[in-house]
Enzyme design. Structure first.
Site, PDB file in Angstrom:
ATOM      1  N   HIS A  51      44.214  37.988  36.123  1.00 60.54           N
ATOM      2  CA  HIS A  51      45.656  38.128  35.921  1.00 60.54           C
ATOM      3  C   HIS A  51      46.229  37.003  35.056  1.00 60.54           C
ATOM      4  O   HIS A  51      47.402  37.053  34.657  1.00 60.54           O
ATOM      5  CB  HIS A  51      46.356  38.148  37.291  1.00 60.54           C
ATOM      6  CG  HIS A  51      47.659  38.866  37.298  1.00 60.54           C
ATOM      7  ND1 HIS A  51      48.233  39.395  36.157  1.00 60.54           N
ATOM      8  CD2 HIS A  51      48.530  39.142  38.312  1.00 60.54           C
ATOM      9  CE1 HIS A  51      49.379  39.970  36.466  1.00 60.54           C
ATOM     10  NE2 HIS A  51      49.587  39.826  37.764  1.00 60.54           N
TER      11      HIS A  51
ATOM     12  N   THR B 159      29.599  48.068  36.645  1.00 61.31           N
ATOM     13  CA  THR B 159      28.692  48.072  37.784  1.00 61.31           C
ATOM     14  C   THR B 159      28.837  49.387  38.539  1.00 61.31           C
ATOM     15  O   THR B 159      29.949  49.881  38.708  1.00 61.31           O
ATOM     16  CB  THR B 159      28.962  46.879  38.731  1.00 61.31           C
ATOM     17  OG1 THR B 159      28.057  46.933  39.840  1.00 61.31           O
ATOM     18  CG2 THR B 159      30.385  46.887  39.254  1.00 61.31           C
TER      19      THR B 159
END
Length: 427
Positions: free
Chosen positions: A398, A346
């Site tokens: 994560h 993006t």
């Protein structure tokens, strides 16, 4: 005999939609393949076409209704031969009248009739009492967009006198009679909404879905973001030196997206967990590189997918991204082109963003955020020099991507962009 107009299959994971607008009225004659109604889905708007010639007999689902796949939207009946003949004659007369009018006036049939206006354009026009048929569409297909309505309103304000007449007097063309000074307004309420200073606007289907998915992404993924900065000198030098020859040869401009797409592919090959997703207790490693490219559209961010980016040349990447972005803004991109990406890029820099934290595009586990290029002082070989620098951000899940991997991934992107020749080998 009537035929049912049903909600078609809308694509993977899309089970319902909202009726945006009917493009035909009850009693209108339609031809096979002609668009009847526009549906607003989570990702794109879909037109439902007539499967046969006939007449729109009945509209069952109205604008704003939520419908599921297979629901009946309306009924399409067969037109009698006499009715067809009469409609053909009426159509011929209408065509003659339109041709005659266009030969005497510069105002031809509005381009908004070529393709239905976007839902947001209709909403803004309605809020400002604008006849959207008078708004000229700027897209290649004549579709009226939000920007067209805003420009129309701005032009109207420029052409209006500094002391506008009341609406009724302006419409009739009469001069406004002198009026007494208006009475002092009542004092504002101590509590509650400010009357006349607020408006309630229904969120579009896409905006509702964007909100829901962004919240879900933050609640379901262990999302963290790491940052770095890239010296864009080498890329800008290559673009400056090669841009004319590149455009002459490939008929497309050489932008930054092809460099970053190549760099991302190279980094994904080195750190494959960024190109994976979690399904239950399993991690799905993907050995293909379908890169999502975020594009700002009227109703919110849309992410079309660049398939097999590792197999494409710089020119193919630039050409395909430009085509996808153009069709996203026109509303003609297909659902299939929005599904199945493995990683997303993006670029907030095109809107002036200096630094931001991108949110994951689930079920992907990585997204790279590009930002505005600014001339900044940096220390290089013991000296302070001015270089065009860009901050980059990598948000990652994560749960399967460790901080070490994320940092090394972003460093690898930095290395590849700062040394563009390596992209021919690594990307």
């Amino acid at each position: 005999m009537s035929a049912e107009i049903r909600v078609p299959t809308l694509g993977e994971s899309i089970v319902d939609a909202t009726v945006a607008s009917w493009l035909k009225s009850e009693g209108d004659a339609v031809q096979r393949g002609e668009a009847l109604v526009e549906l607003e889905t989570d990702k794109v708007n879909v037109e439902v076409n007539a499967e046969q010639d006939g007449v729109l007999q009945k509209i069952i689902k109205q604008s704003g209704d939520v419908v599921a796949v297979g629901d009946v939207l309306g009924l399409l009946g067969e037109a009698s031969a006499q009715a067809d003949h009469g409609q053909q004659q009426e159509s011929a007369v209408r065509t003659q009248e339109q041709n005659h009018a266009s030969s005497e006036s510069a105002l031809a049939t509005p381009s908004s009739m070529l393709r239905p206006p976007s839902p947001l354009a209709r909403r803004i026009a309605a809020e400002h009492n604008v006849d959207i048929a008078q708004v000229q569409g700027s897209s290649p297909h004549g579709r009226v967009t939000k920007e067209d309505v805003i420009n129309y309103l701005a032009q109207g304000r420029q052409n209006s006198p500094s002391q506008p007449l009341p609406a009724i007097e302006q419409a009739s063309g009469r001069s406004a009679a002198p009026t007494q000074a208006p009475a002092a307004p009542p004092p504002p309420l101590a509590i509650g909404p400010q009357r006349g200073r607020e408006e309630r606007v229904r969120l579009s289907r896409r905006r509702q879905t964007i909100a829901q998915r962004l919240v879900e992404a933050q609640h379901t993924a262990a999302m963290l973001t790491t940052f770095n900065e890239i010296d864009m000198s080498a890329v800008m030098e290559v673009r400056s030196r090669r841009k004319e020859a590149f455009k002459e040869r490939h008929n497309i401009s050489l932008g930054f997206m092809s460099f970053f797409t190549k760099a991302v592919v190279g980094a994904l090959k080195a750190f494959p967990r960024l190109n994976a997703e979690i399904q239950g207790n399993e991690m799905i490693l993907k050995h293909y590189y379908d890169i999502g490219i975020a594009v700002g559209a009227e109703e919110g961010l849309v992410v079309p997918v660049l398939r097999d980016a590792d197999r494409k040349s710089f020119a193919e990447i630039e050409r395909e991204i430009a085509d996808l972005a153009k069709r996203v803004r026109e509303g003609s991109v297909s659902l299939a082109e929005l599904q199945g990406g493995t990683f997303t890029i993006t670029n907030g820099g095109v809107f002036g963003s200096l630094l931001s934290t991108p949110i994951l595009n689930a079920p992907q586990v990585g997204i790279l955020g590009m930002h505005k290029i600014e001339q900044r002082p940096i220390a290089l070989n013991g000296q302070v020099v001015i270089r065009p620098m860009m901050y980059v951000a990598l948000s990652y899940d994560h749960r399967i991507v460790d901080g070490r991997e994320a940092v090394q991934f972003l460093v690898r992107v930095k290395e590849l962009v700062e040394d563009p020749e390596t992209l021919l080998l690594e990307g």
